[in-house]
Design a protein around this motif. Sequence first.
Motif, PDB file in Angstrom:
ATOM      1  N   LYS A 206       1.025   7.039   3.526  1.00 39.67           N
ATOM      2  CA  LYS A 206       2.158   6.259   3.021  1.00 39.67           C
ATOM      3  C   LYS A 206       3.352   6.355   3.977  1.00 39.67           C
ATOM      4  O   LYS A 206       3.992   5.347   4.281  1.00 39.67           O
ATOM      5  N   GLU A 207       3.632   7.558   4.474  1.00 41.17           N
ATOM      6  CA  GLU A 207       4.737   7.743   5.416  1.00 41.17           C
ATOM      7  C   GLU A 207       4.503   6.949   6.695  1.00 41.17           C
ATOM      8  O   GLU A 207       5.427   6.326   7.230  1.00 41.17           O
ATOM      9  N   SER A 208       3.274   6.968   7.192  1.00 37.69           N
ATOM     10  CA  SER A 208       2.955   6.223   8.403  1.00 37.69           C
ATOM     11  C   SER A 208       3.115   4.720   8.185  1.00 37.69           C
ATOM     12  O   SER A 208       3.671   4.017   9.034  1.00 37.69           O
ATOM     13  N   LEU A 209       2.632   4.231   7.040  1.00 37.33           N
ATOM     14  CA  LEU A 209       2.783   2.804   6.733  1.00 37.33           C
ATOM     15  C   LEU A 209       4.259   2.431   6.667  1.00 37.33           C
ATOM     16  O   LEU A 209       4.661   1.398   7.214  1.00 37.33           O
ATOM     17  N   GLU A 210       5.064   3.265   6.030  1.00 36.51           N
ATOM     18  CA  GLU A 210       6.507   3.001   5.924  1.00 36.51           C
ATOM     19  C   GLU A 210       7.149   2.904   7.305  1.00 36.51           C
ATOM     20  O   GLU A 210       7.967   2.024   7.568  1.00 36.51           O
TER      21      GLU A 210
ATOM     22  N   ASN B  67       0.818  -1.211   0.000  1.00 35.36           N
ATOM     23  CA  ASN B  67       0.000   0.000   0.000  1.00 35.36           C
ATOM     24  C   ASN B  67       0.851   1.260   0.000  1.00 35.36           C
ATOM     25  O   ASN B  67       0.504   2.246  -0.662  1.00 35.36           O
ATOM     26  N   ALA B  68       1.970   1.245   0.706  1.00 36.40           N
ATOM     27  CA  ALA B  68       2.859   2.411   0.716  1.00 36.40           C
ATOM     28  C   ALA B  68       3.447   2.663  -0.669  1.00 36.40           C
ATOM     29  O   ALA B  68       3.748   3.801  -1.026  1.00 36.40           O
ATOM     30  N   ILE B  69       3.592   1.620  -1.442  1.00 39.12           N
ATOM     31  CA  ILE B  69       4.125   1.757  -2.801  1.00 39.12           C
ATOM     32  C   ILE B  69       3.043   2.219  -3.773  1.00 39.12           C
ATOM     33  O   ILE B  69       3.279   3.106  -4.592  1.00 39.12           O
ATOM     34  N   VAL B  70       1.849   1.650  -3.699  1.00 39.21           N
ATOM     35  CA  VAL B  70       0.851   1.884  -4.747  1.00 39.21           C
ATOM     36  C   VAL B  70      -0.020   3.119  -4.563  1.00 39.21           C
ATOM     37  O   VAL B  70      -0.558   3.628  -5.546  1.00 39.21           O
ATOM     38  N   LEU B  71      -0.201   3.600  -3.342  1.00 39.97           N
ATOM     39  CA  LEU B  71      -1.091   4.745  -3.150  1.00 39.97           C
ATOM     40  C   LEU B  71      -0.584   5.976  -3.898  1.00 39.97           C
ATOM     41  O   LEU B  71       0.617   6.248  -3.914  1.00 39.97           O
ATOM     42  N   ASP B  72      -1.507   6.715  -4.500  1.00 41.63           N
ATOM     43  CA  ASP B  72      -1.198   7.930  -5.250  1.00 41.63           C
ATOM     44  C   ASP B  72      -2.041   9.081  -4.729  1.00 41.63           C
ATOM     45  O   ASP B  72      -3.102   8.874  -4.151  1.00 41.63           O
ATOM     46  N   GLY B  73      -1.570  10.276  -4.998  1.00 40.25           N
ATOM     47  CA  GLY B  73      -2.355  11.475  -4.729  1.00 40.25           C
ATOM     48  C   GLY B  73      -1.875  12.237  -3.510  1.00 40.25           C
ATOM     49  O   GLY B  73      -1.144  11.709  -2.670  1.00 40.25           O
ATOM     50  N   ILE B  74      -2.320  13.490  -3.444  1.00 40.24           N
ATOM     51  CA  ILE B  74      -1.866  14.353  -2.355  1.00 40.24           C
ATOM     52  C   ILE B  74      -2.369  13.883  -0.993  1.00 40.24           C
ATOM     53  O   ILE B  74      -1.711  14.085   0.010  1.00 40.24           O
TER      54      ILE B  74
END
Length: 151
Positions: A40-44, A27-34
């Motif tokens: 994404k940062e939280s998932l990472e 999910n951190a790789i595939v999510l797009d958009g502002i």
Amino acid sequence: MTTDEITDLLTEAYNDELETVMNYLSNAIVLDGIHAEEVKESLEEDIQEELDHARMLGERLKQLDESPPGSEQFQAKQHSLQPPEDTTDVQSVIEGVLEAENDAIETYRSLIEAADDANDPVTEDVAVTILTDEEAHRTEFRGFQKEFPMD
């Protein structure tokens, strides 16, 4: 004294943590958009913590003369945390994370109870430590759920 229930719960939690790592990474790789960047940062950030949880659980299994399972014993369960078809669907990822965190919290609470019943304070301590992290993750994603737009 360790019970089969304790080793079963440790094994289940170990598998769940590794599945969470896989899904958080995807999910951190595939999510797009502002709207996706903060999630994404939280998932990472959470990926390493979830790996640490799996290591703790695997080490506890080893201490109990059990082996953490390999990939052939793994069965995926986190259907709601699969990467969305629409890569801007941040809300579905947030909901999937919340479901996974709620499941983890339930597992760790069951493990705490089983460890207490079996007079296994070491396993209980491991479960309490991880439960604290999982509840913090849930709180963070509840916040995301409140502030991110629903499509």
